[in-house]
Design an enzyme around this catalytic site. Structure first.
Site, short mmCIF file in Angstrom:
data_model
loop_
_atom_site.label_atom_id
_atom_site.label_comp_id
_atom_site.label_asym_id
_atom_site.label_seq_id
_atom_site.Cartn_x
_atom_site.Cartn_y
_atom_site.Cartn_z
N ASP A 1 49.02 33.86 40.42
CA ASP A 1 47.61 34.00 40.77
C ASP A 1 46.98 34.93 39.72
O ASP A 1 47.69 35.62 38.99
CB ASP A 1 47.50 34.58 42.19
N ASP B 1 43.23 36.86 39.89
CA ASP B 1 42.49 38.03 40.41
C ASP B 1 43.32 38.77 41.46
O ASP B 1 43.77 38.18 42.44
CB ASP B 1 41.18 37.59 41.06
N ASP C 1 48.27 37.70 45.72
CA ASP C 1 47.89 38.85 46.54
C ASP C 1 47.10 38.50 47.79
O ASP C 1 46.95 39.33 48.67
CB ASP C 1 47.02 39.81 45.71
MG LIG Z 1 44.19 36.83 44.02
#
Ligand SMILES: [Mg+2]
Length: 257
Positions: free
Chosen positions: A24, A26, A202
């Site tokens: 991923d 961001d 995240d």
């Molecule tokens: Mg993310």
């Protein structure tokens, strides 16, 4: 699928043989910024990713909520196999691209989002054409109103659309494809096929990919402390992810010291 507290131990650094890595962006590779357009790519990260891709024989992919074109500008000149818009669009290892699944978002939704944000300082609308995200990181008090707005769109648009919640963001997107289906699609392609997938992410949207990685014999690495999660391991923050990747990107003889 297993939902528990991920252990603190990250995957072994030197053991890249037979692995495929999905990242991923961001909040995982990059620190989250106050505004989505204020994100910064730290010096050296592109080089680390290019080296790591070489060490994995090309089995390194980005899996992000951003559009592929946007990711390409962020990480230029690197163009990795990539899933954009939470899996709605995919660039395969041979460079071919699938156009986003589903129809473009209706104009009235866009107009309503902009009118909503105009009256609320700090609320930011990110129009990705096939999805639309409303960010409230700078206006945390707006969370309830943003949620109600998105639920209203679901009622208007009907079947075929769903809400993707994330960190200080609510996004409306077509159903049918997510980061999990994107990971599975890439895993059917060389050089990913036959390898063990490792997904690092995240946010809630990454849970789909954690689940799929586990289904395909691999596992997830959660960035941060959210619980429960389908991830097996965790790293504390993007800086730790970058250090971990830089370590793995070292030439073999150095990383096996
Ligand atoms: Mg993310």
């Amino acid at each position: 699928m297993r939902r528990a507290a991920p252990s603190a131990a990250p995957a072994p650094v030197a053991d890249l043989h037979g692995r495929a890595l999905f990242l991923d962006v961001d909040g995982t590779l990059l620190d989250i910024a106050a505004r989505p357009d204020a994100i910064r790519v730290p010096a050296g990260l592109v080089t680390v990713l290019a080296r790591l891709s070489d060490r994995l024989d090309g089995a390194l992919a980005l899996v992000s909520g951003r559009a592929i074109d946007e990711l390409d500008s962020l990480f230029a000149p690197l163009q990795l196999p990539t899933a954009g818009l939470h899996g709605l669009e995919i660039r395969l290892p041979d460079g071919t691209r699938s156009s986003p699944a589903g129809e473009a978002l209706a104009g009235p939704v866009r107009a309503e989002a902009l009118a909503f944000a105009a009256g609320r300082p700090g609320v930011i609308v990110e129009d990705k054409r096939h999805t639309l995200a409303v960010h409230f990181r700078l206006a945390p008090d707006a969370e309830g109103a943003v949620d109600a707005l998105a639920r209203g769109w679901l009622a208007t648009l009907g079947a075929g659309w769903e809400i993707q919640r994330g960190k200080a963001v609510v996004e409306i997107r077509p159903v049918g494809r997510d980061k999990g289906t994107a990971l599975a699609t890439l895993m059917r392609q060389a050089p990913f096929d036959g390898r063990v997938p490792l997904m690092v992410g995240d946010d809630l949207t990454d849970e789909h990919a954690f689940d799929m990685a586990a289904t395909l014999g691999g596992h997830g690495v959660l960035v941060g402390h959210r619980q429960p999660s389908a991830a097996r391991f965790r790293l504390p923050d993007p800086a730790a992810v970058r250090a971990w990747l830089a370590d793995m990107a070292q030439p073999l003889q150095e990383s096996r010291r």
